[in-house]
Write a protein that holds these residues in place. Sequence first.
Motif, short mmCIF file in Angstrom:
data_model
loop_
_atom_site.label_atom_id
_atom_site.label_comp_id
_atom_site.label_asym_id
_atom_site.label_seq_id
_atom_site.Cartn_x
_atom_site.Cartn_y
_atom_site.Cartn_z
N ASP A 17 4.28 11.75 -3.16
CA ASP A 17 3.22 10.86 -2.72
C ASP A 17 1.98 11.24 -3.55
N LYS A 20 -7.68 3.73 -3.09
CA LYS A 20 -8.25 5.06 -3.32
C LYS A 20 -8.84 5.16 -4.72
N MET A 28 4.11 15.84 -1.36
CA MET A 28 2.92 15.15 -1.91
C MET A 28 2.35 15.92 -3.09
N HIS A 54 1.67 13.32 4.64
CA HIS A 54 0.93 12.28 5.36
C HIS A 54 1.87 11.69 6.43
N GLY A 87 0.83 -1.21 0.00
CA GLY A 87 0.00 0.00 0.00
C GLY A 87 0.85 1.25 0.00
N GLY A 88 0.18 2.39 0.13
CA GLY A 88 0.87 3.67 0.13
C GLY A 88 1.80 3.83 1.33
C1 LIG Z 1 -1.62 11.12 0.90
C2 LIG Z 1 -1.65 9.72 1.42
N1 LIG Z 1 -0.52 9.01 1.41
C3 LIG Z 1 -0.48 7.73 1.85
C4 LIG Z 1 -1.60 7.12 2.34
C5 LIG Z 1 -1.52 5.70 2.83
O1 LIG Z 1 -1.94 4.80 1.85
P1 LIG Z 1 -2.42 3.32 2.27
O2 LIG Z 1 -3.75 3.46 2.94
O3 LIG Z 1 -2.48 2.58 0.97
O4 LIG Z 1 -1.37 2.77 3.16
C6 LIG Z 1 -2.81 7.84 2.40
C7 LIG Z 1 -4.03 7.22 2.96
O5 LIG Z 1 -4.95 7.85 3.36
C8 LIG Z 1 -2.83 9.16 1.91
O6 LIG Z 1 -3.95 9.90 1.92
#
Ligand SMILES: Cc1ncc(COP(=O)(O)O)c(C=O)c1O
Length: 381
Positions: A174, A200, A145, A98, A70-71
């Motif tokens: 990001d 997302k 970001m 974030h 994931g992110g």
């Molecule tokens: C800007 C941003 N970066 C990273 C993330 C984290 O991503 P993940 O939920 O896939 O871990 C989010 C999640 O809300 C986010 O809004």
Amino acid sequence: MQKVYFDHNATTAIDKKVLSVMMPYLETQQGNPTSQHSFGRHARTAIEEAREQVALAIHAHPSEVIFTSGGTEANNMIVHGAAIKNPQSTLVRSNIEHPCVARPMEALTHQGWHQDLLKVNHDGVIPDEAYKSITADNISLVSVMLANNETGVIQEVSRLSDFAKGKKAISHTDAVQAFGKMEVRFDELEIDAMTLSSHKIYGPQGVGALILNKRSDIEPLIYGGGQEKNLRSGTENIAAIVGFGKACELISESLKESSMRSRELQTTLEFHLKTLGAEIFSEKVKRLSNTTFFAFKDIEGSTLLTALDKKGFAIASGSACSSVNKEPSHVLLAMGIDEDLARGALRISFGNQNTINDVTSFIETLKKELQTLKQLTAIAA
Ligand SMILES: Cc1ncc(COP(=O)(O)O)c(C=O)c1O
């Protein structure tokens, strides 16, 4: 009761077409992509096809796509990965990142690295002067970001790219919130690394990617069997990766139409919110078409959120990514917004299923709830 979901920056419902391509990998396709038999080869092909779908959606080369969980993992990976290669160096980020960029950098400051912050202005935009204020020389990573999850503000990434090139640092954006809501082209951004997340964009949760160009040499975050070009070991989550690939394909097809539709909803919503006395944060600057972050003076955000939730409207509060965090949004505080107003902050983020009727019925409900809350405040005073 009618239920309306207005929290697509938090997560989205999986698209049925995405789910249907995932199902075989959950039901009958049991291959491990490292196995040499036909089951393994089939799984490997599925992953490589998904890699191409992700790459195509953001105009990157498939070899630049590293699948992660994931992110959050992708952001931790680039921060740690760049830092470990350059001990005692400086890590640069904006002050509205974030937590999954901010926290790993902060943790590294206890282990010999330094951190410098690019400070946003009152609109939530990083001005040129912020870059000029960074004087450190040995910088390993600069992370900004693309679009903010709370305000939706879109940053000018070319400034990040120029700055990082001048400092010979890895540049990273990001793009978790931007991807799927605006055109995102890795080839044109001229940066080294970018983070994406599947959930997302109507894909499954628990999968994302770090896009990394060949010039950037980073250390892995997770060591093991050497999957994902040795950068992210662990047996791949095949069903999720396949779903992520499909979600990328679908989002690219519908992007123009969906962003036009959400812009219409946003315009209507914000017109009515302002008529009711709301302040819209970052109203005058370039923002995502699906995101509105606002507050009413003297009305507590969480109280209004709960009242609206009881009427069937799911919206988010200021610190939307952490329900345990009752502090006002760090993004609004970084913008210099008054703490009391920041405590009232609420976020609406539209998605594919939302309609103009959802917006008008929301406004009707909001009017009533505001009246009730104002009466209660008057009685208590
Ligand atoms: C800007 C941003 N970066 C990273 C993330 C984290 O991503 P993940 O939920 O896939 O871990 C989010 C999640 O809300 C986010 O809004």
